[in-house]
Design a protein around this motif. Structure first.
Motif, PDB file in Angstrom:
ATOM      1  N   UNK A 231       1.156  -1.283   0.255  1.00 54.34           N
ATOM      2  CA  UNK A 231       0.076   0.285  -0.144  1.00 54.34           C
ATOM      3  C   UNK A 231       0.580   1.022   0.281  1.00 54.34           C
ATOM      4  N   UNK A 232       1.096   1.551  -0.763  1.00 49.60           N
ATOM      5  CA  UNK A 232       2.023   3.512  -1.010  1.00 49.60           C
ATOM      6  C   UNK A 232       0.986   4.744  -0.882  1.00 49.60           C
ATOM      7  N   UNK A 233      -0.672   4.498  -0.968  1.00 48.67           N
ATOM      8  CA  UNK A 233      -1.203   5.991  -0.890  1.00 48.67           C
ATOM      9  C   UNK A 233      -2.663   5.961   0.100  1.00 48.67           C
ATOM     10  N   UNK A 234      -2.851   6.517   1.021  1.00 44.53           N
ATOM     11  CA  UNK A 234      -4.075   5.690   1.756  1.00 44.53           C
ATOM     12  C   UNK A 234      -5.245   5.570   0.015  1.00 44.53           C
ATOM     13  N   UNK A 235      -4.895   5.610  -0.952  1.00 45.07           N
ATOM     14  CA  UNK A 235      -5.708   5.397  -1.958  1.00 45.07           C
ATOM     15  C   UNK A 235      -5.931   4.107  -2.428  1.00 45.07           C
ATOM     16  N   UNK A 236      -4.372   3.458  -2.489  1.00 42.90           N
ATOM     17  CA  UNK A 236      -4.716   1.727  -1.535  1.00 42.90           C
ATOM     18  C   UNK A 236      -5.274   1.525  -0.813  1.00 42.90           C
ATOM     19  N   UNK A 237      -4.811   1.733   0.155  1.00 42.78           N
ATOM     20  CA  UNK A 237      -5.811   1.271   1.834  1.00 42.78           C
ATOM     21  C   UNK A 237      -7.206   1.080   1.420  1.00 42.78           C
TER      22      UNK A 237
END
Ligand code: MRU
Length: 368
Positions: free
Chosen positions: A38-44
């Protein structure tokens, strides 16, 4: 081999890069063990909504780490963090740990105005996950007393537990909720066996719980979702233990669809029906599960298609006639009256307002 226990985690910071959070992509289990970044909150947000991670406590942990990623991206811009929190909050509706973790993260920074956002979020996300491991162990120790009592009553003969969905290590940070007592009982040498409900449509039972138990060498048998009632009628289940995504302050329990039917069958057959939960899964603001708990409806494709291994290939196939109308309620609510008891990190209590208030007086006082 990856197995619940001392060195197992379902979410962690990449050892060589603190800007990356890593998870197990649970959609690939049991056929492939894949670690996803997960590299960004959007990945989360995507990981939660698409069920790369699932299970109430792990959803909470992922939300916490996703806010940390948002802080890294934000360059101190609190609007960005607010937007991330909103998107995360909307990613799945039923598990209350999601809202709880976001609120705790945001409170941590609001109490430390001017402090370095990233550092505060990192500490808090780590704390949420570390505490969850201890909480699961607490649930395990209390639940173990129930299994020991059954083993004693049966003079050491096999203890049969039925569980629904996956409330195992994969649904938490480690150990699980419903499975924690099972793992501890197995370690303690109790002859324990688990009936694992397949749990259509996402098959968390067959693909996750069965895998976990197999990794740990816990005897288990996979059954179709409709088999539990039959087993209970024939004395083949000593106790049911499930997890929950949200429990109201009076002890109503939302959990994976089909849990209610198991509770009904248990009630009809005098089989004790326990629900294992961390206090972070209690919704202190709600006192009527049927009225208050939002039930997620998911993509009809989960019902019309099935995913698995075909020879060397992993593939999805359609199982119904084209155009078949489908509904896909992901959770149901089991009323407190059908729940024998709640197993928490603070002890075991009756599924009632008085029972929960006895274990968590501070929360109950604030809520009333
Ligand atoms: O849709 P899921 O897989 O997130 O649902 C999970 C469950 O229903 C679990 O039983 C529940 O979250 C308890 S997890 C300790």
């Amino acid at each position: 081999m990856q197995k619940p226990g001392k060195n197992f985690r379902t979410i962690w910071l990449a050892p060589d890069n603190p800007a990356i959070v890593q998870i197990i992509d649970q959609r690939r289990l049991p056929h492939e063990f894949i670690v996803a970044d997960l590299k960004s909150y959007r990945d989360g947000v995507r990981a939660i909504a698409d069920m790369q991670v699932r299970g109430a406590p792990l959803i909470g942990g992922t939300a916490a780490w996703s806010l940390y990623l948002a802080a890294l991206e934000s360059d101190g811009n609190r609007e960005h963090i607010g937007k991330a929190a909103e998107e995360l909050a909307a990613s799945r509706p039923t598990a209350v740990n999601l809202q709880w973790a976001l609120a705790r993260m945001l409170t941590a920074v609001s109490e430390q105005e001017g402090a370095e956002l990233v550092a505060v979020f990192r500490r808090e996300a780590e704390a949420i996950c570390d505490e969850d491991v201890e909480i699961s162990l607490g649930i395990g120790r209390h639940g173990l007393t129930l299994l020991e009592a059954i083993a004693r009553r049966k003079n050491g003969a096999r203890v049969n537990v039925l569980t629904h969905c996956n409330a195992g290590a994969l649904a938490t940070i480690n150990w699980g909720t419903a499975t924690a007592p099972i793992y501890l009982a197995h370690e303690a040498g109790i002859d324990i066996h688990v009936w694992v409900d397949e749990t259509r449509p996402r098959n968390q039972g067959s693909q996750l719980t069965a895998w976990e138990l197999q990794q740990s060498g816990v005897p288990h048998t996979l059954i179709v979702d409709n088999a539990g009632g039959h087993l209970m009628q024939h004395g083949m289940v000593d106790i049911c233990i499930t997890g929950t995504d949200r429990t109201t302050r009076n002890g109503d329990v939302a959990n994976k669809i089909g849990t209610y039917l198991k509770a009904l069958a248990a009630h009809d057959n005098d089989v004790p029906f326990y629900v294992a939960l961390p206090s972070t899964t209690i919704d202190w603001e709600s006192s009527d599960g049927l009225q208050d708990i939002p039930i997620e409806q998911r993509d009809p494709r989960e019902v019309t298609h099935i995913w698995g291994r075909n020879g060397e290939r992993l593939q999805e196939i359609v199982t119904v006639a084209a155009g078949t109308p489908v509904s896909n309620y992901a959770f149901d609510v089991t009323p407190a009256r059908l729940v024998t008891g709640l197993i928490t990190e603070a002890g075991i209590c009756e599924a009632s307002a008085a029972g929960l208030a006895g274990l968590f007086p501070e929360h109950a006082r604030i809520a009333s």
